[in-house]
Design an enzyme around this catalytic site. Sequence first.
Site, PDB file in Angstrom:
ATOM      1  N   ASP A   9       6.082  -8.747   3.150  1.00 29.25           N
ATOM      2  CA  ASP A   9       7.109  -9.693   2.695  1.00 29.25           C
ATOM      3  C   ASP A   9       7.649  -9.260   1.329  1.00 29.25           C
ATOM      4  O   ASP A   9       7.469  -9.964   0.339  1.00 29.25           O
ATOM      5  CB  ASP A   9       6.537 -11.129   2.635  1.00 29.25           C
ATOM      6  CG  ASP A   9       5.395 -11.296   1.652  1.00 29.25           C
ATOM      7  OD1 ASP A   9       4.726 -10.281   1.336  1.00 29.25           O
ATOM      8  OD2 ASP A   9       5.177 -12.427   1.168  1.00 29.25           O
ATOM      9  N   ASP A  14       4.481  -5.673  -2.666  1.00 29.66           N
ATOM     10  CA  ASP A  14       4.712  -5.037  -1.353  1.00 29.66           C
ATOM     11  C   ASP A  14       5.566  -3.779  -1.550  1.00 29.66           C
ATOM     12  O   ASP A  14       5.305  -2.736  -0.938  1.00 29.66           O
ATOM     13  CB  ASP A  14       5.483  -5.981  -0.421  1.00 29.66           C
ATOM     14  CG  ASP A  14       4.811  -7.323  -0.228  1.00 29.66           C
ATOM     15  OD1 ASP A  14       4.187  -7.548   0.803  1.00 29.66           O
ATOM     16  OD2 ASP A  14       4.936  -8.172  -1.144  1.00 29.66           O
ATOM     17  N   ASN A  37       7.102 -14.313   0.263  1.00 30.67           N
ATOM     18  CA  ASN A  37       7.487 -14.370  -1.157  1.00 30.67           C
ATOM     19  C   ASN A  37       8.887 -14.958  -1.315  1.00 30.67           C
ATOM     20  O   ASN A  37       9.158 -15.719  -2.234  1.00 30.67           O
ATOM     21  CB  ASN A  37       7.439 -12.978  -1.777  1.00 30.67           C
ATOM     22  CG  ASN A  37       6.020 -12.521  -2.047  1.00 30.67           C
ATOM     23  OD1 ASN A  37       5.182 -13.310  -2.479  1.00 30.67           O
ATOM     24  ND2 ASN A  37       5.744 -11.257  -1.783  1.00 30.67           N
ATOM     25  N   THR A 122       0.353  -7.487   4.355  1.00 31.59           N
ATOM     26  CA  THR A 122       0.421  -7.816   2.927  1.00 31.59           C
ATOM     27  C   THR A 122       1.263  -9.058   2.668  1.00 31.59           C
ATOM     28  O   THR A 122       1.715  -9.281   1.551  1.00 31.59           O
ATOM     29  CB  THR A 122       0.974  -6.620   2.106  1.00 31.59           C
ATOM     30  OG1 THR A 122       2.323  -6.366   2.516  1.00 31.59           O
ATOM     31  CG2 THR A 122       0.129  -5.387   2.284  1.00 31.59           C
ATOM     32  N   PHE A 163      -2.024 -16.999  -2.140  1.00 29.31           N
ATOM     33  CA  PHE A 163      -0.681 -17.268  -1.608  1.00 29.31           C
ATOM     34  C   PHE A 163      -0.518 -16.916  -0.123  1.00 29.31           C
ATOM     35  O   PHE A 163       0.020 -17.719   0.659  1.00 29.31           O
ATOM     36  CB  PHE A 163       0.374 -16.519  -2.437  1.00 29.31           C
ATOM     37  CG  PHE A 163       1.760 -16.670  -1.889  1.00 29.31           C
ATOM     38  CD1 PHE A 163       2.519 -17.807  -2.144  1.00 29.31           C
ATOM     39  CD2 PHE A 163       2.319 -15.691  -1.079  1.00 29.31           C
ATOM     40  CE1 PHE A 163       3.794 -17.966  -1.613  1.00 29.31           C
ATOM     41  CE2 PHE A 163       3.600 -15.830  -0.544  1.00 29.31           C
ATOM     42  CZ  PHE A 163       4.335 -16.970  -0.817  1.00 29.31           C
ATOM     43  N   ASN A 164      -0.922 -15.717   0.293  1.00 31.89           N
ATOM     44  CA  ASN A 164      -0.661 -15.306   1.681  1.00 31.89           C
ATOM     45  C   ASN A 164      -1.374 -16.208   2.687  1.00 31.89           C
ATOM     46  O   ASN A 164      -0.853 -16.476   3.777  1.00 31.89           O
ATOM     47  CB  ASN A 164      -1.104 -13.848   1.908  1.00 31.89           C
ATOM     48  CG  ASN A 164      -0.186 -12.864   1.215  1.00 31.89           C
ATOM     49  OD1 ASN A 164       0.963 -13.171   0.928  1.00 31.89           O
ATOM     50  ND2 ASN A 164      -0.707 -11.665   0.934  1.00 31.89           N
ATOM     51  N   HIS A 232      -1.499  -6.429  -6.094  1.00 28.67           N
ATOM     52  CA  HIS A 232      -2.390  -6.834  -4.986  1.00 28.67           C
ATOM     53  C   HIS A 232      -2.213  -5.975  -3.739  1.00 28.67           C
ATOM     54  O   HIS A 232      -3.167  -5.419  -3.203  1.00 28.67           O
ATOM     55  CB  HIS A 232      -2.107  -8.286  -4.610  1.00 28.67           C
ATOM     56  CG  HIS A 232      -2.130  -9.246  -5.744  1.00 28.67           C
ATOM     57  ND1 HIS A 232      -3.297  -9.742  -6.266  1.00 28.67           N
ATOM     58  CD2 HIS A 232      -1.122  -9.810  -6.471  1.00 28.67           C
ATOM     59  CE1 HIS A 232      -3.020 -10.577  -7.246  1.00 28.67           C
ATOM     60  NE2 HIS A 232      -1.705 -10.640  -7.395  1.00 28.67           N
ATOM     61  N   ASP A 233      -0.968  -5.930  -3.228  1.00 32.58           N
ATOM     62  CA  ASP A 233      -0.744  -5.331  -1.906  1.00 32.58           C
ATOM     63  C   ASP A 233      -1.033  -3.830  -1.897  1.00 32.58           C
ATOM     64  O   ASP A 233      -1.478  -3.283  -0.884  1.00 32.58           O
ATOM     65  CB  ASP A 233       0.703  -5.584  -1.452  1.00 32.58           C
ATOM     66  CG  ASP A 233       0.964  -7.060  -1.231  1.00 32.58           C
ATOM     67  OD1 ASP A 233      -0.008  -7.828  -1.052  1.00 32.58           O
ATOM     68  OD2 ASP A 233       2.142  -7.459  -1.244  1.00 32.58           O
TER      69      ASP A 233
HETATM   70  C1  BDR Z   1      -0.023 -11.966  -2.569  1.00 29.66           C
HETATM   71  O1  BDR Z   1       0.968 -12.970  -2.618  1.00 29.66           O
HETATM   72  C2  BDR Z   1       2.234 -12.410  -2.769  1.00 29.66           C
HETATM   73  O2  BDR Z   1       2.967 -13.118  -3.716  1.00 29.66           O
HETATM   74  C3  BDR Z   1       2.032 -10.963  -3.122  1.00 29.66           C
HETATM   75  O3  BDR Z   1       3.071 -10.159  -2.590  1.00 29.66           O
HETATM   76  C4  BDR Z   1       0.700 -10.636  -2.511  1.00 29.66           C
HETATM   77  O4  BDR Z   1       0.840 -10.237  -1.171  1.00 29.66           O
HETATM   78  C5  BDR Z   1      -0.941 -12.144  -3.767  1.00 29.66           C
HETATM   79  O5  BDR Z   1      -1.545 -13.401  -3.730  1.00 29.66           O
HETATM   80 CA    CA Z   2       3.005  -9.554  -0.255  1.00 33.75          CA
END
Ligand code: BDR
Ligand code: CA
Length: 306
Positions: A9, A14, A37, A122, A163-164, A232-233
């Site tokens: 996303d 990403d 996102n 991701t 978040f994901n 993160h991703d």
């Molecule tokens: C994840 O949430 C999204 O905002 C980022 O792209 C990442 O995949 C981190 O919590």
């Molecule tokens: Ca992401």
Amino acid sequence: MTKVLIDCDPGIDDALALALAAGTSLPLAGITTVGGNVGLGLTTANALALREFLDLGDVPVVAGCSGAIIRGPIDAAEVHGTSGIGDVVLPPATRPVHEGHAVDFIIETLKASPGEITLVATGPLTNIALAVRREPRVAEWVRDFVIMGGSYTRGNTNPAAEFNILTDPEAAAIVFGAGWTVTMVGLDVTLQALVTAPILDEMRGLGRLSELLVPACQYYGVVTADGGPALHDAVALAHVLDPSLLTLTPAAVDVETAGVHTAGMTVVDFRLRGRSPNALVATGVDVAGFWKLMLGAYRRLGERLG
Ligand code: BDR
Ligand code: CA
């Protein structure tokens, strides 16, 4: 090297994960997009623009689900900007999105090459959940399945949830219950992979690529000598490229879907209590090794892009 199908996303991190793929010439079977996102139209437009900007060749970009299976939309535009990639303006894509739906593409691609393709997610897990619900053998056909998502120590969007997972907890619950082993790269390790000032300095001077990397990282968080935004991703994708970077611990993972204050929480049981593990949870990361891989890839890509 295993072929990878990335469900994403984009999203600043990403995008920086896709840059890692480009810089390592990781063979890609496809890029599928999901709303997360920002909305699906923007994540797909970003993926298409990144495919061309990063010289990812003719890898198919396929659009998927625009929102969670059950819940209303949430997004992370306050973190990633209203476009999804901060204040970076990429040249608009000249080539179109692949026909069809990401859920069908995921099923067909894994079916065509059983045991050969690693799936890396991701973003929110909506596309993956619908794929595995429609065709449970996806869980057998995949070579490995890696997600950036969840945590066993804390949330980020709220104290409990990452978040994901929070964006589509029902999808995440389906995915963790699908009978495969989910490699869960969560906040516990990704929050150690910070873009610090020395790393940002390394990202300068890479020609056109710097025009994406540097403003994207600065938009994503305040960069200081020893702190900054977490990519993160990219950590999830780095694991595919070099499995020695992460320490993985077997666990039984459940996703909270009912809690008033804890929906989207990944409940991670390392003690198993008689259950079989459904996940390998990242519990350690070689931060120096991660940045060595990232910066090496970015340097090579920077040279290629000019
Ligand atoms: C994840 O949430 C999204 O905002 C980022 O792209 C990442 O995949 C981190 O919590
Ligand atoms: Ca992401």
